[in-house]
Write a protein that holds these residues in place. Structure first.
Motif, PDB file in Angstrom:
ATOM      1  N   GLY A 333      15.354 -25.045  20.271  1.00 45.02           N
ATOM      2  CA  GLY A 333      15.854 -26.215  19.536  1.00 45.02           C
ATOM      3  C   GLY A 333      14.785 -26.956  18.765  1.00 45.02           C
ATOM      4  N   GLN A 334      13.668 -26.265  18.441  1.00 46.01           N
ATOM      5  CA  GLN A 334      12.614 -26.919  17.667  1.00 46.01           C
ATOM      6  C   GLN A 334      12.396 -26.188  16.345  1.00 46.01           C
ATOM      7  N   LEU A 335      12.096 -26.981  15.328  1.00 45.14           N
ATOM      8  CA  LEU A 335      11.776 -26.439  14.005  1.00 45.14           C
ATOM      9  C   LEU A 335      10.265 -26.347  13.858  1.00 45.14           C
ATOM     10  N   ARG A 336       9.800 -25.210  13.335  1.00 43.20           N
ATOM     11  CA  ARG A 336       8.394 -25.088  12.947  1.00 43.20           C
ATOM     12  C   ARG A 336       8.366 -25.005  11.429  1.00 43.20           C
ATOM     13  N   SER A 337       7.543 -25.813  10.786  1.00 43.48           N
ATOM     14  CA  SER A 337       7.517 -25.747   9.320  1.00 43.48           C
ATOM     15  C   SER A 337       6.235 -26.333   8.755  1.00 43.48           C
ATOM     16  N   ASP A 338       5.892 -25.825   7.562  1.00 45.27           N
ATOM     17  CA  ASP A 338       4.747 -26.380   6.823  1.00 45.27           C
ATOM     18  C   ASP A 338       5.221 -27.376   5.757  1.00 45.27           C
ATOM     19  N   ALA A 339       6.516 -27.640   5.700  1.00 49.56           N
ATOM     20  CA  ALA A 339       7.052 -28.510   4.645  1.00 49.56           C
ATOM     21  C   ALA A 339       6.661 -29.966   4.878  1.00 49.56           C
ATOM     22  N   PRO A 340       6.583 -30.753   3.790  1.00 43.61           N
ATOM     23  CA  PRO A 340       6.311 -32.191   3.981  1.00 43.61           C
ATOM     24  C   PRO A 340       7.393 -32.814   4.862  1.00 43.61           C
ATOM     25  N   TRP A 341       6.973 -33.678   5.754  1.00 44.19           N
ATOM     26  CA  TRP A 341       7.883 -34.294   6.726  1.00 44.19           C
ATOM     27  C   TRP A 341       9.031 -35.051   6.045  1.00 44.19           C
ATOM     28  N   PRO A 342       8.764 -35.837   4.995  1.00 39.72           N
ATOM     29  CA  PRO A 342       9.890 -36.538   4.367  1.00 39.72           C
ATOM     30  C   PRO A 342      10.944 -35.568   3.826  1.00 39.72           C
ATOM     31  N   LEU A 343      10.497 -34.401   3.318  1.00 39.87           N
ATOM     32  CA  LEU A 343      11.449 -33.407   2.800  1.00 39.87           C
ATOM     33  C   LEU A 343      12.296 -32.825   3.946  1.00 39.87           C
ATOM     34  N   ILE A 344      11.641 -32.552   5.083  1.00 42.50           N
ATOM     35  CA  ILE A 344      12.385 -32.025   6.238  1.00 42.50           C
ATOM     36  C   ILE A 344      13.482 -33.015   6.622  1.00 42.50           C
ATOM     37  N   LEU A 345      13.133 -34.300   6.672  1.00 39.35           N
ATOM     38  CA  LEU A 345      14.114 -35.324   7.071  1.00 39.35           C
ATOM     39  C   LEU A 345      15.238 -35.442   6.036  1.00 39.35           C
ATOM     40  N   GLU A 346      14.856 -35.339   4.753  1.00 37.80           N
ATOM     41  CA  GLU A 346      15.865 -35.475   3.693  1.00 37.80           C
ATOM     42  C   GLU A 346      16.860 -34.304   3.749  1.00 37.80           C
TER      43      GLU A 346
END
Ligand SMILES: C[S@@+](CC[C@H](N)C(=O)[O-])C[C@H]1O[C@@H](n2cnc3c(N)ncnc32)[C@H](O)[C@@H]1O
Ligand SMILES: [Zn+2]
Length: 361
Positions: A333-346
């Motif tokens: 249930g966890q996401l791993r990503s290099d994306a900017p955090w605000p983009l992940i939330l959006e």
């Protein structure tokens, strides 16, 4: 056992089981992986008759057997004196085995594997910060991907010990169920080019949830997080720890193939449980990089509207935008990503909101 079999497929396999308990691992590595030699040791002398009785079938199977009741320190110091090395050294410790690492690594043959377990969950997960400094020489702060942090601290200790001996490391497997933290590491003759760059720091902002990773080799200022200017709390920084890959895909492929073949061959007694196959598949699907993971629940809490998105939908959406994104194989249930955090939330808000609206129809 699957890893032992993979090792045995490339040459003779000798196992040193440093803390053998009842000896079950030695017995299985001898009988199921075809080890040529097994040395089972446990410091508790009362276990010796049981160890010898349990492992007796190995001699009949042509596997050289030794059982002893030495402390790990005595056993490993003796191996060093005699320059005895093993393709697989199993160190299944109660508590944290850091103190034994230099001697244990000396007992691993070149390209052999150290399989390490620690049942110390408090210090590497930020619940006992002084103990983390004593045991890992590192800061360990509370973090949503706490199991991964613990594995990375363990791998960081192994890497530093190996480097101090002039050797290199290649993590093969790293996993946990939250109580015991297990890593398998291949010892290389010397560090690979750039290997030292895999030791670093992980910073977490408890204000906005953003995470950053830096290598010690190129340490510089931390970037501004997603908090409004002037409102960011001090970053919670953990490390030094291993920021490189957690798994070795070819090794996982080999063990997965074996596990699946065994599951398909009805005649073979099943030694690989379905849950273990699922774990291996999840580890295989996750490269373990970058060291930035968030639970879906935290994403949902921070995105402000809608229910949590489906992890697969979020991963796909991030990949469509060209970012790296995976479901963590270490913590469900966890996401791993290099994306900017605000983009992940959006994106999560868009997908979660849409999911919630669909569900309401
Ligand atoms: C976690 S258990 C090992 C279990 C075993 N690997 C298995 O799969 O059944 C740890 C064992 O380490 C032994 N032990 C504790 N301290 C030790 C030491 N300093 N040296 C060697 N063995 C030790 C204990 O007697 C115990 O049997
Ligand atoms: Zn922040």
């Amino acid at each position: 056992m699957l890893l032992a079999r993979a090792l045995a497929s490339t040459g003779p396999l000798r196992l040193l089981d440093v803390m053998a308990g009842c000896g079950i691992r030695g017995l299985r590595v001898g009988l199921e992986a075809g080890a040529t030699a097994v040395w089972a040791n446990d410091a508790d002398p009362d276990r010796l008759p049981l160890l010898s009785a349990n492992l007796a079938p190995l001699s009949a199977a042509g596997c050289a057997l030794r059982t002893t009741a030495l402390t790990a320190q005595q056993l490993l110091a003796g191996c060093l004196q005699r320059r005895e090395r093993f393709e697989l050294v199993d160190l299944d410790a109660f508590g944290c085995p850091t103190a034994l690492l230099p001697l244990a690594l000396e007992a691993v043959s070149l390209d052999g594997v150290l399989y390490l377990a620690s049942s110390d969950g408090r210090s590497p997960t930020g619940h006992d910060r002084p103990a983390a400094v004593r045991r890992f020489g590192a800061a360990a702060r509370a973090h949503p991907a706490s199991w991964e942090l613990a594995l990375r601290l363990q791998l960081g200790s192994v890497a530093r010990c190996a480097w101090a001996l002039g050797r290199g490391v290649e993590p093969l497997l790293a996993f946990s169920e939250g109580r015991t933290f297990r890593t398998a590491v291949r010892l290389r003759r010397r560090p690979a080019r750039g290997e030292e760059g895999q030791l670093g720091l992980i910073a977490l902002c408890h204000g906005c949830g953003d995470q950053q990773v830096q290598s010690l080799l190129s340490l510089r200022q931390w970037q501004p997080c997603a908090c409004a200017p002037g409102t960011a709390p001090p970053l919670a920084i953990s490390g030094p720890l291993w920021i490189g890959p957690l798994q070795h895909p070819p090794t996982l492929e080999a063990v997965l193939r074996q596990a699946e073949a065994e599951a398909e061959a009805e005649a073979v007694p099943r030694s690989v449980a379905a849950a273990s196959r699922r774990l291996l598949a999840a580890l295989h699907a996750d490269p373990g990089l970058p060291a930035r993971c968030w639970p879906l629940a935290e994403i949902a809490r921070r995105m402000g509207r809608g229910g949590p998105p489906k992890l697969t939908a979020l991963v796909e959406a991030l990949r469509r935008l060209g970012h790296g994104a995976w479901a963590s194989g270490v913590m469900a249930g966890q996401l791993r990503s290099d994306a900017p955090w605000p983009l992940i939330l959006e994106l999560a808000a868009r997908l979660g909101g849409a999911g919630a609206a669909d569900a309401a129809k």
